[in-house]
Scaffold this motif. Sequence first.
Motif, PDB file in Angstrom:
ATOM      1  N   ALA A  98       0.778  -1.298  -0.055  1.00  0.00           N
ATOM      2  CA  ALA A  98       0.158   0.051  -0.059  1.00  0.00           C
ATOM      3  C   ALA A  98       0.609   1.114  -0.002  1.00  0.00           C
ATOM      4  CB  ALA A  98      -0.824   0.076   1.289  1.00  0.00           C
ATOM      5  N   ILE A  99       0.353   2.056  -0.566  1.00  0.00           N
ATOM      6  CA  ILE A  99       1.085   3.601  -0.483  1.00  0.00           C
ATOM      7  C   ILE A  99       0.770   4.236   0.995  1.00  0.00           C
ATOM      8  CG2 ILE A  99       0.693   5.949  -1.581  1.00  0.00           C
ATOM      9  CD1 ILE A  99      -0.941   4.680  -4.001  1.00  0.00           C
ATOM     10  N   VAL A 100       2.185   4.796   1.287  1.00  0.00           N
ATOM     11  CA  VAL A 100       2.030   5.550   2.513  1.00  0.00           C
ATOM     12  C   VAL A 100       1.830   6.965   2.290  1.00  0.00           C
ATOM     13  CG1 VAL A 100       3.640   6.090   4.518  1.00  0.00           C
ATOM     14  CG2 VAL A 100       3.720   3.860   3.570  1.00  0.00           C
ATOM     15  N   ASP A 101       0.807   7.603   2.893  1.00  0.00           N
ATOM     16  CA  ASP A 101       0.377   8.900   2.534  1.00  0.00           C
ATOM     17  C   ASP A 101       0.032   9.574   4.110  1.00  0.00           C
ATOM     18  OD1 ASP A 101      -0.172  11.204   1.362  1.00  0.00           O
ATOM     19  OD2 ASP A 101      -2.089  10.397   0.601  1.00  0.00           O
ATOM     20  N   THR A 102       0.979  10.617   4.174  1.00  0.00           N
ATOM     21  CA  THR A 102       0.529  11.434   5.546  1.00  0.00           C
ATOM     22  C   THR A 102      -0.567  12.796   4.953  1.00  0.00           C
ATOM     23  OG1 THR A 102       2.516  12.923   4.966  1.00  0.00           O
ATOM     24  CG2 THR A 102       2.769  11.233   6.452  1.00  0.00           C
ATOM     25  N   GLY A 103      -0.853  12.610   3.758  1.00  0.00           N
ATOM     26  CA  GLY A 103      -1.706  13.862   3.261  1.00  0.00           C
ATOM     27  C   GLY A 103      -3.166  13.359   2.959  1.00  0.00           C
ATOM     28  N   SER A 104      -3.558  12.101   3.528  1.00  0.00           N
ATOM     29  CA  SER A 104      -4.920  11.752   3.543  1.00  0.00           C
ATOM     30  C   SER A 104      -5.034  10.935   4.586  1.00  0.00           C
ATOM     31  CB  SER A 104      -5.234  10.921   2.350  1.00  0.00           C
ATOM     32  OG  SER A 104      -4.567   9.782   2.055  1.00  0.00           O
ATOM     33  N   GLY A 297     -18.173  27.057  10.387  1.00  0.00           N
ATOM     34  CA  GLY A 297     -17.677  27.730  11.731  1.00  0.00           C
ATOM     35  C   GLY A 297     -16.906  26.785  12.624  1.00  0.00           C
ATOM     36  N   THR A 298     -17.011  25.428  12.380  1.00  0.00           N
ATOM     37  CA  THR A 298     -16.148  24.656  13.136  1.00  0.00           C
ATOM     38  C   THR A 298     -14.754  24.537  12.701  1.00  0.00           C
ATOM     39  OG1 THR A 298     -16.552  22.740  11.546  1.00  0.00           O
ATOM     40  CG2 THR A 298     -18.190  23.181  13.385  1.00  0.00           C
ATOM     41  N   SER A 299     -13.979  24.250  13.661  1.00  0.00           N
ATOM     42  CA  SER A 299     -12.478  24.388  13.418  1.00  0.00           C
ATOM     43  C   SER A 299     -11.945  22.956  13.835  1.00  0.00           C
ATOM     44  CB  SER A 299     -11.686  25.579  14.366  1.00  0.00           C
ATOM     45  OG  SER A 299     -11.868  25.227  15.667  1.00  0.00           O
ATOM     46  N   GLY A 300     -10.841  22.715  13.403  1.00  0.00           N
ATOM     47  CA  GLY A 300     -10.042  21.640  13.574  1.00  0.00           C
ATOM     48  C   GLY A 300      -8.775  21.132  12.841  1.00  0.00           C
ATOM     49  N   PHE A 301      -8.260  19.949  12.920  1.00  0.00           N
ATOM     50  CA  PHE A 301      -7.043  19.681  12.023  1.00  0.00           C
ATOM     51  C   PHE A 301      -7.586  18.621  10.921  1.00  0.00           C
ATOM     52  CE2 PHE A 301      -5.585  20.425  16.624  1.00  0.00           C
ATOM     53  CZ  PHE A 301      -4.649  21.716  16.179  1.00  0.00           C
ATOM     54  N   PHE A 302      -6.694  18.723   9.739  1.00  0.00           N
ATOM     55  CA  PHE A 302      -7.048  18.157   8.732  1.00  0.00           C
ATOM     56  C   PHE A 302      -5.698  17.638   8.224  1.00  0.00           C
ATOM     57  CE2 PHE A 302     -10.324  21.191   9.002  1.00  0.00           C
ATOM     58  CZ  PHE A 302     -11.766  20.359   8.507  1.00  0.00           C
ATOM     59  N   PHE A 303      -4.784  18.378   7.709  1.00  0.00           N
ATOM     60  CA  PHE A 303      -3.773  17.965   7.258  1.00  0.00           C
ATOM     61  C   PHE A 303      -2.447  18.276   8.103  1.00  0.00           C
ATOM     62  CE2 PHE A 303      -5.774  19.314   3.200  1.00  0.00           C
ATOM     63  CZ  PHE A 303      -5.825  18.204   2.453  1.00  0.00           C
ATOM     64  N   TYR A 304      -1.363  17.765   8.167  1.00  0.00           N
ATOM     65  CA  TYR A 304      -0.047  18.210   8.968  1.00  0.00           C
ATOM     66  C   TYR A 304       0.516  19.215   8.224  1.00  0.00           C
ATOM     67  CZ  TYR A 304      -0.850  13.472  10.984  1.00  0.00           C
ATOM     68  OH  TYR A 304      -1.232  12.461  11.787  1.00  0.00           O
ATOM     69  N   ASP A 328       4.170  16.303   3.495  1.00  0.00           N
ATOM     70  CA  ASP A 328       3.243  15.218   2.829  1.00  0.00           C
ATOM     71  C   ASP A 328       4.020  14.366   1.997  1.00  0.00           C
ATOM     72  OD1 ASP A 328       1.174  13.862   1.299  1.00  0.00           O
ATOM     73  OD2 ASP A 328       0.722  15.478   0.161  1.00  0.00           O
ATOM     74  N   THR A 329       4.268  13.136   2.459  1.00  0.00           N
ATOM     75  CA  THR A 329       4.817  11.807   2.009  1.00  0.00           C
ATOM     76  C   THR A 329       4.239  11.528   0.800  1.00  0.00           C
ATOM     77  OG1 THR A 329       3.435  10.352   3.038  1.00  0.00           O
ATOM     78  CG2 THR A 329       5.428  10.995   4.102  1.00  0.00           C
ATOM     79  N   GLY A 330       3.093  11.768   0.310  1.00  0.00           N
ATOM     80  CA  GLY A 330       2.302  11.377  -0.814  1.00  0.00           C
ATOM     81  C   GLY A 330       2.559  12.281  -2.149  1.00  0.00           C
ATOM     82  N   THR A 331       3.250  13.510  -1.765  1.00  0.00           N
ATOM     83  CA  THR A 331       3.624  14.058  -3.046  1.00  0.00           C
ATOM     84  C   THR A 331       5.064  14.312  -3.424  1.00  0.00           C
ATOM     85  OG1 THR A 331       1.650  15.769  -2.590  1.00  0.00           O
ATOM     86  CG2 THR A 331       3.404  16.574  -3.921  1.00  0.00           C
ATOM     87  N   THR A 332       5.548  14.023  -4.351  1.00  0.00           N
ATOM     88  CA  THR A 332       7.043  13.794  -4.934  1.00  0.00           C
ATOM     89  C   THR A 332       7.724  15.217  -4.537  1.00  0.00           C
ATOM     90  OG1 THR A 332       6.643  12.209  -6.415  1.00  0.00           O
ATOM     91  CG2 THR A 332       8.542  13.323  -6.582  1.00  0.00           C
ATOM     92  N   LEU A 333       6.963  16.343  -5.061  1.00  0.00           N
ATOM     93  CA  LEU A 333       7.780  17.595  -5.350  1.00  0.00           C
ATOM     94  C   LEU A 333       7.315  18.505  -4.100  1.00  0.00           C
ATOM     95  CD1 LEU A 333       7.129  18.198  -8.978  1.00  0.00           C
ATOM     96  CD2 LEU A 333       9.198  17.078  -7.768  1.00  0.00           C
ATOM     97  N   ASN A 334       8.148  19.674  -3.977  1.00  0.00           N
ATOM     98  CA  ASN A 334       7.783  20.918  -3.423  1.00  0.00           C
ATOM     99  C   ASN A 334       6.814  21.634  -4.135  1.00  0.00           C
ATOM    100  OD1 ASN A 334       9.370  19.873  -1.119  1.00  0.00           O
ATOM    101  ND2 ASN A 334      11.048  21.476  -2.068  1.00  0.00           N
ATOM    102  N   TYR A 335       5.733  22.078  -3.684  1.00  0.00           N
ATOM    103  CA  TYR A 335       4.962  23.082  -4.396  1.00  0.00           C
ATOM    104  C   TYR A 335       4.725  24.509  -3.604  1.00  0.00           C
ATOM    105  CZ  TYR A 335       3.169  19.521  -7.488  1.00  0.00           C
ATOM    106  OH  TYR A 335       3.316  18.712  -8.690  1.00  0.00           O
ATOM    107  N   VAL A 336       5.388  25.548  -3.962  1.00  0.00           N
ATOM    108  CA  VAL A 336       5.729  26.739  -3.143  1.00  0.00           C
ATOM    109  C   VAL A 336       4.983  27.950  -3.970  1.00  0.00           C
ATOM    110  CG1 VAL A 336       8.062  25.715  -2.505  1.00  0.00           C
ATOM    111  CG2 VAL A 336       7.666  27.147  -4.597  1.00  0.00           C
TER     112      VAL A 336
END
Length: 446
Positions: A98-104, A297-304, A328-336
């Motif tokens: 399986a794929i390892v993904d800190t972004g989902s 209006g609710t707040s919380g955590f989604f991504f790292y 995000d381990t699931g994205t190869t590149l930096n997106y800046v």
Amino acid sequence: MVQKALLSLLVLAVYSAYAAEIRHVRSSRAPSSSPVELPAAPFVVSLTDKVPRSSAKKQALRELRGRASSSQTATIAGSDDDEEYLTSITVGGHNFTAIVDTGSSDTWLAQVGFSCFSLDSTPIPAADCFFGSAGFDPSTSKSFVSFPDTNFNISYGDGEFLTGAVGFDTVTIGGLTVTHQEIGLVTHAAWEGDTVSSGLIGLAYPGLTSVYNGSNPDLDGANNSLLYNPFFFSAVQEKAVKEPFFSVALNRGSFAEETNSTLDPNLGFLAFGGIAPVEVTKTSVTVPVQGFETTSGTSGFFFYAVDVDSWVFPGSNKRHTAGSVILDTGTTLNYVPTQIAAEFNSKFKPPATFDEDEDTYFVDCDATAPAFSATIGGVEFTVDPKDQILPFLDDTGNVVCISGTQDGGPAEADNIFILGDTFLHNVVATFNIAENNITISERVAY
């Protein structure tokens, strides 16, 4: 022209209807650059080859914009073109890759007998989804329990989708076992797979999970979303792991490994309950995860997500820009931010060129990459120039190269950018889900 599957660059995270419009909420907690003593992980699994898959996360993120103990470790490996990190997962006594993904956040597997579709929803042979196995058969698992009148439903920004059933089973990764983990079982897939993996391990927050009440995916939305605990959150709740943090160390592949078509082993570690077992320097910082607020209006955590103080490269003057950044381990590149990407890529020798049709900066494979760092929590973390030139095979089989740092959109306060594998090759990232913080540790050069 570079193959679509390669240019996708592994942008995997999805967005749920619940989080369709969120905005960044800045944390008031101060970063800490004091040395952090993290225990060795009792559960460790190795990461194998990275494999190419089509892009979805960049578009998905744009949809979100405007809104001391021992430990367990698994090794990571990679395959064709080393573009995605994989590891082994056992579900109901059966082994899969399986794929390892800190972004989902979801853990899902293709289910045996699944139906495959093209991106325009036309039925096609199952083999054309390119999963790595025939899929998981819940009838062969003694521990599987169905979750009736629910459905698993993810839609991707490039037209891919996965829908199916939901159930609970015993899941083991790197020796860490959760006895009653909620998982998605994909019965309908429009998926451009890699021929190796059969699913995905999502490690982000419950707010990004994709299970809904009812059996009709066409009726899914914020009102019937059923958030649940992803794998590591379940492990902490079940007290299967002592410490509430997991750690990721991603190794870069060599140029030769990245252009081969075989599975490349030993490309890093996913560690539960402690820091991943690689050498680090004394340079580290602990920073708060940045939260978001939904339109309701609710707040919380989604991504790292973390804040970047400044981008540092020749002539940058330590440029600060607005917007939060996801590790995000699931994205190869930096997106800046757009301007940062343009200025940085102009510093290659010879300069990178931007292809508007591909929305990508291309570089000479023999170019000299400029220095590049991101300052986080007052600590500067440098990206090795080796990570800034990525080779791919084009449609004719020729090697072409792209920049490791690409355009992620304008520098606006509610935009979300990505520090992907290009950055993560140079650090160990340890995610604490109890304290909602991330410790970034500089790796010893390798």
